[in-house]
Design a protein around this motif. Structure first.
Motif, PDB file in Angstrom:
ATOM      1  N   MET A   1       0.826  -1.126  -0.033  1.00  0.00           N
ATOM      2  CA  MET A   1       0.056   0.071  -0.069  1.00  0.00           C
ATOM      3  C   MET A   1       0.836   1.337  -0.048  1.00  0.00           C
ATOM      4  SD  MET A   1      -2.953  -0.767  -0.341  1.00  0.00           S
ATOM      5  CE  MET A   1      -4.093   0.672   0.372  1.00  0.00           C
ATOM      6  N   GLU A   2       2.018   1.183   0.800  1.00  0.00           N
ATOM      7  CA  GLU A   2       2.957   2.357   0.889  1.00  0.00           C
ATOM      8  C   GLU A   2       3.395   2.578  -0.505  1.00  0.00           C
ATOM      9  OE1 GLU A   2       6.223   1.689   3.363  1.00  0.00           O
ATOM     10  OE2 GLU A   2       6.706   0.047   2.175  1.00  0.00           O
ATOM     11  N   HIS A   3       3.298   1.673  -1.212  1.00  0.00           N
ATOM     12  CA  HIS A   3       4.033   2.274  -2.704  1.00  0.00           C
ATOM     13  C   HIS A   3       2.864   2.531  -3.748  1.00  0.00           C
ATOM     14  CE1 HIS A   3       7.460  -0.767  -1.250  1.00  0.00           C
ATOM     15  NE2 HIS A   3       7.787   0.291  -1.311  1.00  0.00           N
ATOM     16  N   ALA A   4       1.798   2.832  -3.428  1.00  0.00           N
ATOM     17  CA  ALA A   4       0.737   2.806  -4.390  1.00  0.00           C
ATOM     18  C   ALA A   4       1.185   3.816  -5.215  1.00  0.00           C
ATOM     19  CB  ALA A   4      -0.402   3.372  -3.517  1.00  0.00           C
ATOM     20  N   PRO A   5       1.570   5.153  -4.834  1.00  0.00           N
ATOM     21  CA  PRO A   5       1.717   6.267  -5.797  1.00  0.00           C
ATOM     22  C   PRO A   5       2.869   5.743  -6.830  1.00  0.00           C
ATOM     23  CG  PRO A   5       1.898   7.101  -3.594  1.00  0.00           C
ATOM     24  CD  PRO A   5       1.726   5.586  -3.625  1.00  0.00           C
ATOM     25  N   TYR A   6       3.821   4.990  -6.498  1.00  0.00           N
ATOM     26  CA  TYR A   6       4.814   4.440  -7.309  1.00  0.00           C
ATOM     27  C   TYR A   6       4.056   3.619  -8.291  1.00  0.00           C
ATOM     28  CZ  TYR A   6       8.391   1.120  -8.743  1.00  0.00           C
ATOM     29  OH  TYR A   6       9.059   0.365  -9.514  1.00  0.00           O
ATOM     30  N   GLU A   7       3.303   2.662  -7.685  1.00  0.00           N
ATOM     31  CA  GLU A   7       2.746   1.724  -8.742  1.00  0.00           C
ATOM     32  C   GLU A   7       1.928   2.224  -9.716  1.00  0.00           C
ATOM     33  OE1 GLU A   7       1.373  -1.101  -5.931  1.00  0.00           O
ATOM     34  OE2 GLU A   7       3.397  -1.856  -5.561  1.00  0.00           O
ATOM     35  N   ALA A   8       1.240   3.475  -9.428  1.00  0.00           N
ATOM     36  CA  ALA A   8       0.259   3.938 -10.314  1.00  0.00           C
ATOM     37  C   ALA A   8       1.090   4.597 -11.423  1.00  0.00           C
ATOM     38  CB  ALA A   8      -0.674   5.158  -9.547  1.00  0.00           C
ATOM     39  N   LYS A   9       2.024   5.352 -10.865  1.00  0.00           N
ATOM     40  CA  LYS A   9       3.025   5.835 -11.942  1.00  0.00           C
ATOM     41  C   LYS A   9       3.570   4.940 -13.074  1.00  0.00           C
ATOM     42  CE  LYS A   9       4.523  10.064  -9.570  1.00  0.00           C
ATOM     43  NZ  LYS A   9       5.681  10.539  -8.891  1.00  0.00           N
ATOM     44  N   GLY A 145      16.995   7.695 -15.459  1.00  0.00           N
ATOM     45  CA  GLY A 145      18.619   7.408 -15.033  1.00  0.00           C
ATOM     46  C   GLY A 145      18.596   6.036 -14.098  1.00  0.00           C
ATOM     47  N   GLY A 146      17.760   5.034 -14.119  1.00  0.00           N
ATOM     48  CA  GLY A 146      17.933   3.983 -13.620  1.00  0.00           C
ATOM     49  C   GLY A 146      16.864   3.518 -12.378  1.00  0.00           C
ATOM     50  N   PHE A 147      16.119   4.844 -12.280  1.00  0.00           N
ATOM     51  CA  PHE A 147      15.189   4.691 -11.110  1.00  0.00           C
ATOM     52  C   PHE A 147      13.869   5.509 -11.697  1.00  0.00           C
ATOM     53  CE2 PHE A 147      19.001   4.219  -9.160  1.00  0.00           C
ATOM     54  CZ  PHE A 147      18.878   3.258  -8.235  1.00  0.00           C
ATOM     55  N   LEU A 148      12.485   5.292 -10.965  1.00  0.00           N
ATOM     56  CA  LEU A 148      11.622   6.132 -11.556  1.00  0.00           C
ATOM     57  C   LEU A 148      11.674   7.561 -11.114  1.00  0.00           C
ATOM     58  CD1 LEU A 148       8.669   5.993 -12.731  1.00  0.00           C
ATOM     59  CD2 LEU A 148       7.744   5.819 -10.367  1.00  0.00           C
ATOM     60  N   SER A 149      12.579   7.508 -10.134  1.00  0.00           N
ATOM     61  CA  SER A 149      12.759   9.037  -9.802  1.00  0.00           C
ATOM     62  C   SER A 149      13.036  10.188 -10.845  1.00  0.00           C
ATOM     63  CB  SER A 149      13.518   9.379  -8.606  1.00  0.00           C
ATOM     64  OG  SER A 149      14.887   8.776  -8.827  1.00  0.00           O
ATOM     65  N   SER A 150      13.708   9.675 -11.948  1.00  0.00           N
ATOM     66  CA  SER A 150      14.461  10.297 -12.866  1.00  0.00           C
ATOM     67  C   SER A 150      13.531  10.277 -14.128  1.00  0.00           C
ATOM     68  CB  SER A 150      15.883  10.407 -13.085  1.00  0.00           C
ATOM     69  OG  SER A 150      16.239   8.700 -13.238  1.00  0.00           O
ATOM     70  N   PHE A 151      12.741   9.709 -14.049  1.00  0.00           N
ATOM     71  CA  PHE A 151      11.725   9.297 -15.327  1.00  0.00           C
ATOM     72  C   PHE A 151      11.281  10.744 -15.966  1.00  0.00           C
ATOM     73  CE2 PHE A 151       7.745   9.242 -17.736  1.00  0.00           C
ATOM     74  CZ  PHE A 151       8.130   8.368 -18.561  1.00  0.00           C
ATOM     75  N   PHE A 370      30.427   2.690  -5.433  1.00  0.00           N
ATOM     76  CA  PHE A 370      29.609   3.253  -4.484  1.00  0.00           C
ATOM     77  C   PHE A 370      30.439   3.787  -3.248  1.00  0.00           C
ATOM     78  CE2 PHE A 370      27.572  -0.253  -6.930  1.00  0.00           C
ATOM     79  CZ  PHE A 370      26.449   0.380  -7.328  1.00  0.00           C
ATOM     80  N   GLN A 371      30.979   4.985  -3.382  1.00  0.00           N
ATOM     81  CA  GLN A 371      31.633   5.538  -2.559  1.00  0.00           C
ATOM     82  C   GLN A 371      31.286   6.075  -1.404  1.00  0.00           C
ATOM     83  OE1 GLN A 371      33.811   8.404  -4.945  1.00  0.00           O
ATOM     84  NE2 GLN A 371      34.472   6.986  -6.270  1.00  0.00           N
ATOM     85  N   ASP A 372      29.563   6.430  -1.438  1.00  0.00           N
ATOM     86  CA  ASP A 372      28.989   6.520  -0.347  1.00  0.00           C
ATOM     87  C   ASP A 372      28.333   5.504   0.364  1.00  0.00           C
ATOM     88  OD1 ASP A 372      27.150   5.739  -2.253  1.00  0.00           O
ATOM     89  OD2 ASP A 372      25.781   7.552  -1.771  1.00  0.00           O
ATOM     90  N   GLY A 373      28.732   4.235   0.092  1.00  0.00           N
ATOM     91  CA  GLY A 373      28.006   2.895   0.722  1.00  0.00           C
ATOM     92  C   GLY A 373      26.765   2.723   0.288  1.00  0.00           C
ATOM     93  N   GLY A 374      26.527   3.254  -0.997  1.00  0.00           N
ATOM     94  CA  GLY A 374      25.118   3.091  -1.373  1.00  0.00           C
ATOM     95  C   GLY A 374      23.921   4.034  -0.940  1.00  0.00           C
ATOM     96  N   LYS A 375      24.464   5.103  -0.047  1.00  0.00           N
ATOM     97  CA  LYS A 375      23.349   5.918   0.251  1.00  0.00           C
ATOM     98  C   LYS A 375      22.434   6.279  -0.681  1.00  0.00           C
ATOM     99  CE  LYS A 375      26.052   8.497   3.286  1.00  0.00           C
ATOM    100  NZ  LYS A 375      26.387   9.185   4.052  1.00  0.00           N
ATOM    101  N   ARG A 376      23.130   6.997  -1.790  1.00  0.00           N
ATOM    102  CA  ARG A 376      22.568   7.617  -2.947  1.00  0.00           C
ATOM    103  C   ARG A 376      21.237   6.729  -3.423  1.00  0.00           C
ATOM    104  NH1 ARG A 376      23.911  11.715  -6.041  1.00  0.00           N
ATOM    105  NH2 ARG A 376      24.713  12.691  -4.281  1.00  0.00           N
ATOM    106  N   VAL A 377      21.690   5.333  -3.644  1.00  0.00           N
ATOM    107  CA  VAL A 377      20.741   4.443  -4.120  1.00  0.00           C
ATOM    108  C   VAL A 377      19.519   4.464  -3.299  1.00  0.00           C
ATOM    109  CG1 VAL A 377      20.113   2.043  -4.606  1.00  0.00           C
ATOM    110  CG2 VAL A 377      22.119   2.984  -5.232  1.00  0.00           C
ATOM    111  N   HIS A 378      19.747   4.409  -1.910  1.00  0.00           N
ATOM    112  CA  HIS A 378      18.308   4.472  -0.923  1.00  0.00           C
ATOM    113  C   HIS A 378      17.802   5.821  -1.051  1.00  0.00           C
ATOM    114  CE1 HIS A 378      18.874   0.514   0.669  1.00  0.00           C
ATOM    115  NE2 HIS A 378      20.225   0.805   1.036  1.00  0.00           N
ATOM    116  N   VAL A 380      17.295   7.791  -3.732  1.00  0.00           N
ATOM    117  CA  VAL A 380      16.516   7.959  -5.009  1.00  0.00           C
ATOM    118  C   VAL A 380      15.363   6.825  -4.924  1.00  0.00           C
ATOM    119  CG1 VAL A 380      18.204   9.115  -6.305  1.00  0.00           C
ATOM    120  CG2 VAL A 380      18.052   6.682  -6.414  1.00  0.00           C
ATOM    121  N   LEU A 381      15.551   5.587  -4.383  1.00  0.00           N
ATOM    122  CA  LEU A 381      14.514   4.851  -4.171  1.00  0.00           C
ATOM    123  C   LEU A 381      13.391   5.330  -3.257  1.00  0.00           C
ATOM    124  CD1 LEU A 381      16.334   1.348  -3.762  1.00  0.00           C
ATOM    125  CD2 LEU A 381      14.763   1.851  -5.659  1.00  0.00           C
ATOM    126  N   ASP A 382      13.771   5.856  -2.033  1.00  0.00           N
ATOM    127  CA  ASP A 382      12.976   6.396  -1.198  1.00  0.00           C
ATOM    128  C   ASP A 382      12.033   7.429  -1.609  1.00  0.00           C
ATOM    129  OD1 ASP A 382      13.871   4.560   0.741  1.00  0.00           O
ATOM    130  OD2 ASP A 382      14.864   5.871   1.869  1.00  0.00           O
TER     131      ASP A 382
END
Lengths: 547, 547
Positions: A1-9, A145-151, A370-378, A380-382
């Motif tokens: 349910m928390e992903h509803a806006p993501y899934e709709a897009k 750019g690899g995630f919905l965030s940059s669509f 991933f010099q930031d330990g992967g923080k950026r990935v989280h 953009v996902l979030d």
């Protein structure tokens, strides 16, 4: 349910994409509901393509260009044939993220009119249908750019697209890439692109949409990008040709990403195509426009092979494995066959190449990504609620990467520089022009299992250019039995060993990778034709396809 | 008291250095106690050099090489003459950190024997005495990386030294650099190197020892390094020739530093010498050894100027100031004179160049130098108790630099890349081959006042190669009055304005900087000879000095 806006897009984006495939190009439900594992024959059997269209789409890019320039083929017919076949390819592999054949036909009409009017082509790629990867901006088309965030709907072309257009290329589709663009498979919010030869296997990644599309002959010339294997892995898995040039030699301004400024390992971009000569056709056309004049990060190199390349023996190293992970039996069989042929070939001096600390280089590459330990990935996902996919989670897991402060990054860069220096000395001492080696520790991977990048990422951290080309061989349970009493040499090796099952991989193409030292792209292109000619008993550089 | 161990070590190092200057080359106390501000005539008046030695040391490097190759001068006589003059130069400017003329003579004897035996030279630098900067490792000699903490007797040669030796160069001295190697003056634990033309002024930095030594004609060919102006600033202040090539084209493995892996702004290395043609002599000899074969970070470029460089007008931009800090009157006078001559010169198209956001570029460069906020500098100082010097303190003050995490560094690199892209477009739109501009906002600085790097560091962040050459003019109170009603355009400008006093700078040489776009070093070398020929009414590229 928390992903509803993501899934709709995502639903809306995918619905729009599907609506762009014309009804006239839809495969019937009876076909779609009964797809074989190997879908490569469907374009020929489905009845949606004319015999002429089938013939056109069997050409390589250089052949298409020759036919158009000779007046034997129109640009409209070329893009129509490849566009129709791309639509079919998409329905059976899920390789596209955008489809705009009408735009392509409109541009092709202009080019045909120019040709009819002047008798000349606008450039060396006049009328060539070219497919490009999702993150490469094309004005008015989907991009991410690899995630919905940059669509986004791109406002302008990337530099590569501008250049290709100026040379006469015709765009008509964009292709899928995985979440994060940092996995060697191809699963994004658009879904998963499967291998045309076996839908239980991956198309490879990250340029997996290109790999599947070109293998289906829905394109003869695609543009991929590669920072850890993303051109070479899908080219190998799908049995096509692909080149990762030395970085900072090809135009990449306007490629979307999410870690811009991560300069520890430089990405590159290059062709994924239907023949060896297509790679030279593409690279020389792009370099001929002097892209370094517009992008000051690019190096003005010509990639001309040295004058003596045909006048002396070619020194070819061969590496069966990297001392870290042992390739599966089909890959080893193809390498042994290559060794046998190269040993007997006149003009070749074959060298058994000893890998130099590939485990260290591969580890450094991964830490540098991933010099930031992967923080950026989280982050953009979030930002959109996009769920993390298994291979994205794996690639940034904390046992592989960590967060760095400034001095930590200096140390990492310094360690990289020292490793490069040591490796260069080792390569020089081996005294080889090029190295033949695996692209991956096996043929096309089972889904969500691609966890060893070492056969490609080692050349990214070293920035040695590489070409992947098909061996002509395929995985065969009769020839490639499992080695049951195997003793793994590393945890990665143990994992890889568990993945092998002769029946699962049956029919998957087996490919080779050929590598040269940094900036020796000219030597590499020339040597690949020589080596492939020997391995496949072909006359080098001869036209493979004819209309 | 807390610095006692530091001071004892420094005393011992300096005592050893002074003991290496032979008694026969010592200036009498009566001279040393009554030095004029301008010490450039002392080698001729002190009586320690023969007339032949004075004549030899007035040659440029290319002249020395021609004389040796023609059998008119021995390598022993060459290094003896320059070595003796270097000893005198050191006593009046404090330019050396090591003196080993006997080693040089021993090597020169071998070269003379080779020449006598074979009639041939060992390479294009056969017999040339070459001075090199402290941080460049030379086997068996003193070296430090900007702080006492890295002081050492080097175990082996750096790559540049190996190459120069292989070409026939003869080493005999090493030269001073400042604490941190990151100031535009030259004050280290060896003390301060002063300007030969006026000891109240700086020799410039960081390669200030080379600047002073070459100006005193104790060397005709020195090797400097430059990440923010360190070749060009001392070349300008001391009125000699100096070139900073595009980075990653010249061999630098084995140069000491303390922030290895800081890849935000790349350093470069190049010649500081007695004539324009000397720069070409040096660069072509070094590149001819293909240093990229041994150092994989180097780019295989030839620096050949384009074929049409003499066949079409040369487009020369001129920039009087950078919109941030206004140069002092002597520098502006020389630029106005240059503009006048270039406007009238056939074959030149002069363009009034508009600087593009130099304040932003200069700020980015400074932030990129010290990505850890200067922490490393404090660490290496603390490790030996070395006191921080004023300009070191200034360069890492927290209003200029800050500590970064990984994502902060990505942003910084990205901002740099965007700036480079924008600047490139601006330069292209200006449509110039080369740009004539100041090297520094004035002539040689008063000690501890060099706080604006913008005229050099802007080209470091852009990585545009630059050459500094003398105008032949000198600061003159009668011609360069102070502008009393000046309205500063920035705080840096206000500070710079307060430093000007016509009488203090009287006699200091005025120099020009000529810059080309990245990788256009071949154009730059050719264009500099054309431009200097016009500005100094010389025949370009002709031998300036003759034995």
């Amino acid at each position: 349910m928390e992903h509803a806006p993501y899934e709709a897009k995502v639903r809306a984006i995918k619905a729009k994409l599907e609506s762009q495939i014309p009804k006239s190009l839809r495969l019937p439900a009876s076909t779609l509901n009964n797809l074989p594992l190997d879908v490569t024959s469907i374009p020929r059997t489905c009845g949606l393509l004319t015999e002429a269209e089938l013939t056109i789409t069997e050409l390589d890019a250089t052949g298409v260009l020759e036919c158009i320039a000779a007046g034997k083929l129109s640009a409209v017919d070329a893009v129509t044939a490849f566009g129709k076949r791309a639509a079919i390819a998409h329905q059976v592999t899920n390789c596209l993220v955008d489809f705009f054949l009408e735009d392509g036909i409109a541009r092709a009409k202009e080019l045909d009119a120019h040709f009819a009017h002047t008798g000349t082509v606008v450039g060396p790629l006049h009328g060539l249908p070219v497919s490009i990867k999702d993150h490469q901006l094309l004005a008015g088309r989907n991009a991410s750019g690899g995630f919905l965030s940059s669509f986004q709907i791109a406002k302008e072309d990337c530099q590569m697209a501008k250049i290709l257009r100026s040379l006469g290329a015709v765009f008509y589709v964009k292709t899928n890439q995985p979440q994060s663009i940092m996995t060697l498979e191809c699963h994004s919010f658009y879904g998963r692109t499967v291998n045309p030869y076996n839908s239980n296997l991956s198309s490879g990644g990250s340029s997996g949409g290109e790999g599947a599309l070109v293998a289906m002959k829905g394109s003869c010339m695609g543009v991929g990008s590669d920072i850890g294997g993303s051109i070479r892995c899908p080219s190998a898995h799908c049995g096509i040709y692909g080149m990762r040039p030395t970085s900072l030699t090809q135009p990449m301004v306007g490629y979307l990403g999410y870690m811009h400024g991560q300069d520890g390992v430089d990405p590159s971009t290059g062709p994924m195509c239907a023949s060896a000569r297509d790679m030279t056709t593409f690279i020389q056309a792009v370099i001929g426009t002097k892209p370094y004049l517009d992008d000051p990060s690019l190096i003005p190199l010509s990639f001309v092979p040295p004058a003596d390349i045909g006048a002396r023996p070619l020194r070819v190293g061969i590496m069966m494995h990297d001392d870290v992970v042992m390739p599966h039996p089909p890959t080893l069989r193809a390498l042994k066959a290559a060794k046998h042929k190269l040993e007997a070939a006149p003009g070749i001096e074959l060298v058994d190449y000893v890998p130099y600390k590939h485990d260290e280089g591969v580890r450094l590459a991964h830490e540098l990504y991933f010099q930031d330990g992967g923080k950026r990935v989280h982050e953009v996902l979030d930002s959109t609620g996009e769920p993390i996919l298994p291979l994205t989670e794996w690639v940034i897991a904390s046992d592989k990467v960590k967060d760095h402060d400034a001095q930590g990054i200096w140390k990492l860069f310094y360690d990289r520089n020292v490793y490069r220096q040591q490796y260069s000395s080792h390569w020089n001492a081996s005294n080889i022009d090029v190295l033949l080696c695996p692209t991956f520790p096996g043929v096309a991977a089972r889904h969500d299992t691609s966890k060893y990048w070492g056969y490609t990422s080692i050349w990214n951290i070293l920035d040695y250019p590489g070409i992947v080309f098909p061996s002509g061989l395929h995985a065969d349970p009769a020839l490639d039995p499992i080695e049951s009493s195997y003793n793994p040499v590393s945890p990665s090796d143990a994992y890889n060993h568990t993945l092998y099952d002769p029946t699962i991989f049956a029919g998957a193409p087996i490919s080779y990778q050929l590598v040269a030292k940094k900036y020796n792209d000219g030597i590499l292109l020339a040597a690949q034709m020589v080596v492939e000619g020997i391995l496949r008993d072909m006359v080098p550089a001869s036209p493979i396809y004819k209309l």
